[in-house]
Design a protein around this motif. Structure first.
Motif, PDB file in Angstrom:
ATOM      1  N   VAL A  42     -13.764 -14.462  -1.453  1.00  0.00           N
ATOM      2  CA  VAL A  42     -12.696 -13.444  -1.443  1.00  0.00           C
ATOM      3  C   VAL A  42     -12.393 -13.088   0.006  1.00  0.00           C
ATOM      4  N   ILE A  43     -11.111 -13.085   0.341  1.00  0.00           N
ATOM      5  CA  ILE A  43     -10.672 -12.760   1.704  1.00  0.00           C
ATOM      6  C   ILE A  43      -9.637 -11.637   1.621  1.00  0.00           C
ATOM      7  N   PHE A  44      -9.817 -10.626   2.454  1.00  0.00           N
ATOM      8  CA  PHE A  44      -8.861  -9.523   2.551  1.00  0.00           C
ATOM      9  C   PHE A  44      -8.093  -9.657   3.864  1.00  0.00           C
ATOM     10  N   ILE A  45      -6.772  -9.553   3.793  1.00  0.00           N
ATOM     11  CA  ILE A  45      -5.921  -9.541   4.985  1.00  0.00           C
ATOM     12  C   ILE A  45      -5.119  -8.241   4.952  1.00  0.00           C
ATOM     13  N   LEU A  46      -5.413  -7.355   5.901  1.00  0.00           N
ATOM     14  CA  LEU A  46      -4.745  -6.052   5.983  1.00  0.00           C
ATOM     15  C   LEU A  46      -3.677  -6.123   7.071  1.00  0.00           C
TER      16      LEU A  46
ATOM     17  N   ALA B 103      -7.282 -21.678  -7.035  1.00  0.00           N
ATOM     18  CA  ALA B 103      -7.544 -21.961  -5.628  1.00  0.00           C
ATOM     19  C   ALA B 103      -9.040 -21.819  -5.326  1.00  0.00           C
ATOM     20  N   GLU B 104      -9.403 -22.206  -4.125  1.00  0.00           N
ATOM     21  CA  GLU B 104     -10.799 -22.104  -3.715  1.00  0.00           C
ATOM     22  C   GLU B 104     -11.146 -20.676  -3.312  1.00  0.00           C
ATOM     23  N   TYR B 105     -10.178 -19.976  -2.715  1.00  0.00           N
ATOM     24  CA  TYR B 105     -10.400 -18.601  -2.255  1.00  0.00           C
ATOM     25  C   TYR B 105      -9.381 -17.683  -2.908  1.00  0.00           C
ATOM     26  N   LYS B 106      -9.867 -16.488  -3.253  1.00  0.00           N
ATOM     27  CA  LYS B 106      -8.965 -15.432  -3.716  1.00  0.00           C
ATOM     28  C   LYS B 106      -8.609 -14.588  -2.490  1.00  0.00           C
ATOM     29  N   VAL B 107      -7.297 -14.444  -2.214  1.00  0.00           N
ATOM     30  CA  VAL B 107      -6.833 -13.760  -1.001  1.00  0.00           C
ATOM     31  C   VAL B 107      -6.029 -12.526  -1.401  1.00  0.00           C
ATOM     32  N   TYR B 108      -6.452 -11.377  -0.877  1.00  0.00           N
ATOM     33  CA  TYR B 108      -5.724 -10.135  -1.090  1.00  0.00           C
ATOM     34  C   TYR B 108      -4.982  -9.785   0.215  1.00  0.00           C
ATOM     35  N   ILE B 109      -3.658  -9.690   0.146  1.00  0.00           N
ATOM     36  CA  ILE B 109      -2.828  -9.305   1.297  1.00  0.00           C
ATOM     37  C   ILE B 109      -2.322  -7.887   1.038  1.00  0.00           C
TER      38      ILE B 109
ATOM     39  N   ASP C  98      -9.344  -0.859  -8.888  1.00  0.00           N
ATOM     40  CA  ASP C  98      -8.949  -1.993  -9.720  1.00  0.00           C
ATOM     41  C   ASP C  98      -9.064  -3.300  -8.932  1.00  0.00           C
ATOM     42  N   ILE C  99      -8.633  -3.252  -7.646  1.00  0.00           N
ATOM     43  CA  ILE C  99      -8.767  -4.438  -6.791  1.00  0.00           C
ATOM     44  C   ILE C  99     -10.236  -4.798  -6.620  1.00  0.00           C
ATOM     45  N   ARG C 100     -11.066  -3.765  -6.388  1.00  0.00           N
ATOM     46  CA  ARG C 100     -12.498  -4.010  -6.173  1.00  0.00           C
ATOM     47  C   ARG C 100     -13.146  -4.645  -7.407  1.00  0.00           C
ATOM     48  N   ASP C 101     -12.740  -4.193  -8.603  1.00  0.00           N
ATOM     49  CA  ASP C 101     -13.325  -4.750  -9.829  1.00  0.00           C
ATOM     50  C   ASP C 101     -12.880  -6.182 -10.050  1.00  0.00           C
ATOM     51  N   LYS C 102     -11.585  -6.444  -9.825  1.00  0.00           N
ATOM     52  CA  LYS C 102     -11.070  -7.798 -10.066  1.00  0.00           C
ATOM     53  C   LYS C 102     -11.543  -8.786  -9.004  1.00  0.00           C
ATOM     54  N   ALA C 103     -11.897  -8.269  -7.829  1.00  0.00           N
ATOM     55  CA  ALA C 103     -12.359  -9.168  -6.765  1.00  0.00           C
ATOM     56  C   ALA C 103     -13.681  -9.827  -7.120  1.00  0.00           C
ATOM     57  N   ASN C 104     -14.423  -9.240  -8.066  1.00  0.00           N
ATOM     58  CA  ASN C 104     -15.710  -9.818  -8.455  1.00  0.00           C
ATOM     59  C   ASN C 104     -15.543 -11.087  -9.285  1.00  0.00           C
ATOM     60  N   TYR C 105     -14.344 -11.285  -9.851  1.00  0.00           N
ATOM     61  CA  TYR C 105     -14.108 -12.498 -10.641  1.00  0.00           C
ATOM     62  C   TYR C 105     -13.770 -13.662  -9.719  1.00  0.00           C
TER      63      TYR C 105
ATOM     64  N   ALA D 284       0.815  -1.218   0.000  1.00  0.00           N
ATOM     65  CA  ALA D 284       0.000   0.000   0.000  1.00  0.00           C
ATOM     66  C   ALA D 284       0.845   1.263   0.000  1.00  0.00           C
ATOM     67  N   ALA D 285       2.131   1.157   0.352  1.00  0.00           N
ATOM     68  CA  ALA D 285       2.977   2.344   0.353  1.00  0.00           C
ATOM     69  C   ALA D 285       3.176   2.896  -1.049  1.00  0.00           C
ATOM     70  N   SER D 286       3.202   2.006  -2.035  1.00  0.00           N
ATOM     71  CA  SER D 286       3.408   2.444  -3.419  1.00  0.00           C
ATOM     72  C   SER D 286       2.142   2.328  -4.256  1.00  0.00           C
ATOM     73  N   ASN D 287       1.083   1.764  -3.705  1.00  0.00           N
ATOM     74  CA  ASN D 287      -0.197   1.645  -4.416  1.00  0.00           C
ATOM     75  C   ASN D 287      -1.309   2.167  -3.505  1.00  0.00           C
ATOM     76  N   ASN D 288      -1.231   3.431  -3.206  1.00  0.00           N
ATOM     77  CA  ASN D 288      -2.136   3.985  -2.201  1.00  0.00           C
ATOM     78  C   ASN D 288      -3.236   4.867  -2.779  1.00  0.00           C
ATOM     79  N   GLY D 289      -3.395   4.864  -4.066  1.00  0.00           N
ATOM     80  CA  GLY D 289      -4.387   5.734  -4.688  1.00  0.00           C
ATOM     81  C   GLY D 289      -5.753   5.085  -4.825  1.00  0.00           C
ATOM     82  N   VAL D 290      -6.717   5.906  -5.228  1.00  0.00           N
ATOM     83  CA  VAL D 290      -8.090   5.412  -5.401  1.00  0.00           C
ATOM     84  C   VAL D 290      -8.170   4.461  -6.590  1.00  0.00           C
ATOM     85  N   GLU D 291      -7.444   4.734  -7.649  1.00  0.00           N
ATOM     86  CA  GLU D 291      -7.515   3.906  -8.853  1.00  0.00           C
ATOM     87  C   GLU D 291      -7.041   2.486  -8.579  1.00  0.00           C
TER      88      GLU D 291
END
Length: 577
Positions: free
Chosen positions: A150-154, A118-124, A106-113, A95-102
C-alpha cells in the motif's frame, strides 16, 4: 460534450512529459528502477505544477508490468485503466470534500485488503491540508505502520497546514513554479501536434501570465485559440491576458526619465481606457524596471521576466540611470500597497506618475544637476541683505555680552538662570487639595485611573501616560509627571482637563480639579506642607507668598535683551571668538 480542454487532453502520461520538474521525476524513476520506493510521499507546490499528474504516473509506473527505465508503457491494461480512472486499486480522494474522521477510517480499514488487479494499492489524497485534526490522527497510525503493498501519495498546495508528525513519515517533494521557457516549450509542442500556426511572442505573453502554472497556461492558450482566427497572434494573447506591450512600458519609463508628466499621464489614461487592470500595470512596471536594471548589470537576457532584449530595450537600458529605476520600483511598490486599501486605484497611479516626473526628484541625472547653476546663485541684493543681517546680529551679540557683564557686576539684578525655565507649581492649589485630602479619595482615584487612561484620545494618553495620582480630595487631585514639559502640557490643555473632570464626575460622583506637579518636586512640596501645618495650623494657602524666592519672581528685562531672547532663546550663553 465532445470538446475537452487542452489541460485535460494533454495531461502528462509519462515522467518525461512533466515540464520543469526534472529533479523530482528523475528521483521517482530511479526509485522505481532500483526498487527503493517508499510507503508514503508528500507532493507540495503551487497549483498547476504537476503534483497530481506525477502521482498518477507513479501509480502506473509502479504497477506496470512493462515498465522501462522507470517509465510506464501506457499500453497495457493496467496503464490504460489507471489513465481512465477505472482501476480499483488506485484510489484518488479529494480531501476537501472527504475531510472527516469516518472517511479516513474507511480508507484505513480498506487498506488492509490486498490489491485485486495491480501489485500495489495506491491512495492519492489531493488537497490533504483540508483534513481535520481528527482525520490526521486517524491517518497517522496507518502511515506509521502501513500494510504491505500500500502506497499513500499526499498532494497539497499548503504544506504548512499539515502536522509535522505526518510530514516526518513521508518522503517530501517540493514542486517549483515552472519557468516561462519550459511553459513555452510545452505549448510549442502542443500547437505543433495540433498543426496550429502561432507567433512566439504570443506564447511568451501567455507564459508570463500563467505565473509558473502549466494548467493555467494551457487554459489561457485555450481561450486565445478560441479568440484567434486560425493563427495565434501576439495581439490576441495580449487582449486575453490583459498584458501591456513592452513598447508602452518603455515609453512610460522614458517619459519618467525625461520628466514629461503629461506624456506619462496620457500613457496611463490610455491603458486604463483600454480596460487594463491597474494592479497588473503596477506589477508589469516593477518587473520591467527590474529587467532593465539587471540587463544594465549582467548584459544578458537569461534573467529577464517581462522584457525582451530587442534594440529598443537595449537602447533604453543604456540611457536610463539606475537610480531612476530604483526610484520607480520603490514608488510603485508603495503604490501597490496603497491600492489594496482603495477603490480608486487610478488616482494612486496618477500620483505616482507625477511624483516620478517632478523635476525635484532625487534621481536627477548628474548632467542635469550641472546644468542648473541658477539654483546655487545668489543675487547681489540678497547678498547685501545677508551681510546687513549678519552685522546686526554681531552688534546684538556684543550688547548681550555687555548685558551679561553688567548683570555679574550688579548683584541686585539676578540673571536669568536655567531654573527659571523649570515648571512652576501652583502651590496654593496643591496645599488646598492636601488640606482636605483623604486616603479613601486617593484609593478610589487609583482604582479608576487605568480606565480613565483608556477613555482618553491618543494625544491625551501620550501626555498622561507617565502620570501618577499622589493625593486627592473631593474637590481636587494632585498628579505627578516624570517630565516638566508634560506638567506644562497637562496644565494648559483645557480639553484634557475637561475630559478628566467629566469622567470623574460620571464615575465617582464629583468633579475634581487636576493639579500637575513634577515627580522630583513632589517630596519637597509635601514636606513643606507638613512643616507649615505644624508651625501654622491656620491657612496653609499663604505658604506660597512666604516661600516664593526672588528668583521665581518675574523679572523685567531691557528691550535689547528681550529682542535677543526672541532670536536666540532664553538661555544666556557666552560667545567666544
Amino acid at each position: 460534450m465532445s470538446y475537452q480542454a487542452l489541460y485535460r487532453v494533454w495531461r502528462p502520461q509519462k515522467f518525461e512529459d512533466i515540464a520543469g520538474q526534472q529533479a523530482i521525476t528523475k528521483t521517482l524513476r530511479n526509485a522505481i528502477v532500483q526498487d527503493k520506493t517508499s510507503h508514503a510521499y508528500l507532493f507540495t507546490g503551487p497549483r498547476g505544477t504537476g503534483k497530481t499528474s506525477a502521482a498518477k504516473i507513479f501509480a502506473k509506473a509502479i504497477n506496470c508490468p512493462n515498465v522501462k527505465e522507470g517509465e510506464p508503457c501506457n499500453d497495457c491494461e493496467i496503464c490504460q485503466s489507471i489513465s481512465q480512472g477505472k482501476l480499483g486499486d488506485v484510489i484518488e480522494i479529494d480531501a476537501a470534500s472527504n475531510n472527516g474522521v469516518e472517511e479516513i477510517r474507511d480508507i484505513r480499514d480498506k487498506a488492509n485488503y490486498a490489491p485485486t488487479q495491480a501489485e500495489y494499492k495506491v491512495y492519492i489524497i489531493d488537497e490533504v491540508h483540508m483534513l481535520s485534526m481528527g482525520a490526521f490522527n486517524a491517518l497517522l497510525k496507518t502511515l506509521e505502520e502501513p500494510p504491505a503493498n500500500v502506497i499513500f501519495i499526499l498532494a497539497t498546495t499548503e504544506p504548512h497546514k499539515i502536522p509535522l508528525t505526518i510530514i516526518s513519515r513521508t518522503q517530501r517533494f517540493d514542486f517549483r513554479r515552472i519557468s516561462p521557457q519550459d511553459i513555452v516549450s510545452r505549448m510549442k509542442y502542443i500547437l505543433t501536434q495540433k498543426s496550429v500556426e502561432f507567433e512566439e511572442d504570443a506564447l511568451t505573453t501567455i507564459s508570463k501570465a500563467a505565473e509558473g502554472g502549466m494548467r493555467d497556461a494551457l487554459s489561457i492558450l485555450d481561450q486565445a485559440l478560441s479568440f484567434s482566427e486560425g493563427k495565434l497572434k501576439t495581439e490576441d494573447a495580449m487582449r486575453i491576458t490583459g498584458s501591456i506591450t513592452q513598447d508602452l512600458l518603455s515609453e512610460y519609463i522614458r517619459a519618467v526619465y525625461t520628466r514629461e508628466t503629461e506624456k506619462g499621464l496620457n500613457i496611463l489614461h490610455e491603458l486604463i481606457a483600454e480596460g487594463k487592470d491597474p494592479s497588473r500595470f503596477v506589477e508589469d512596471i516593477i518587473l520591467f524596471s527590474r529587467d532593465v536594471l539587471l540587463y544594465q548589470t549582467a548584459q544578458s537576457d537569461i534573467l529577464l521576466k517581462m522584457g525582451k532584449a530587442d534594440d529598443k530595450f537595449i537602447q533604453l537600458s543604456t540611457e536610463v540611470d539606475s537610480i531612476l529605476l530604483y526610484e520607480v520600483i520603490k514608488i510603485f511598490n508603495q503604490t501597490q500597497q496603497e491600492m489594496r486599501l482603495s477603490n480608486h486605484a487610478e488616482v494612486y497611479l496618477e500620483v505616482a506618475t507625477v511624483r516620478l516626473t517632478q523635476p525635484t526628484n532625487p534621481y536627477l541625472k548628474k548632467e542635469e544637476i550641472k546644468k542648473q547653476p541658477e539654483v546655487e546663485e545668489v543675487s547681489s541684493a540678497e547678498l547685501s541683505d545677508l551681510k546687513k543681517q549678519l552685522a546686526d546680529m554681531q552688534r546684538l551679540i556684543q550688547n548681550i555680552s555687555g548685558s551679561e557683564e553688567s548683570a555679574k557686576a550688579a548683584p541686585s539684578k539676578p540673571k536669568r538662570s536655567k531654573s527659571s525655565l523649570v515648571f512652576k507649581v501652583n502651590r496654593p492649589s496643591v496645599y488646598k487639595v492636601l488640606e482636605k485630602a483623604t486616603k479613601n479619595d486617593l484609593a478610589q482615584l487609583k482604582d479608576v485611573w487605568p480606565d480613565l487612561m483608556n477613555v482618553l484620545e491618543a494625544s491625551q494618553k501620550a501626555i498622561m501616560n507617565t502620570s501618577t495620582p499622589v493625593a486627592a480630595s473631593p474637590q481636587g487631585l494632585v498628579v505627578t509627571f516624570d517630565y516638566d514639559i508634560l506638567c506644562e502640557r497637562a496644565t494648559n490643555d483645557t480639553l484634557l482637563l475637561n475630559t478628566i473632570g467629566e469622567y470623574l464626575e460620571k464615575v465617582i460622583g464629583h468633579r475634581a480639579e487636576l493639579i500637575s506637579v513634577p515627580a522630583e518636586q513632589w517630596p519637597v512640596i509635601r514636606q513643606e506642607f507638613i512643616k507649615r501645618m505644624k508651625e501654622e495650623p491656620g491657612d496653609p494657602s499663604d505658604v506660597h507668598s512666604e516661600n516664593t524666592s526672588p528668583q521665581e519672581e518675574k523679572e523685567e528685562t531691557e528691550p535689547i535683551v528681550s529682542e535677543a531672547f526672541k532670536i536666540f532663546g532664553e538661555q544666556i550663553v557666552k560667545v567666544e571668538d
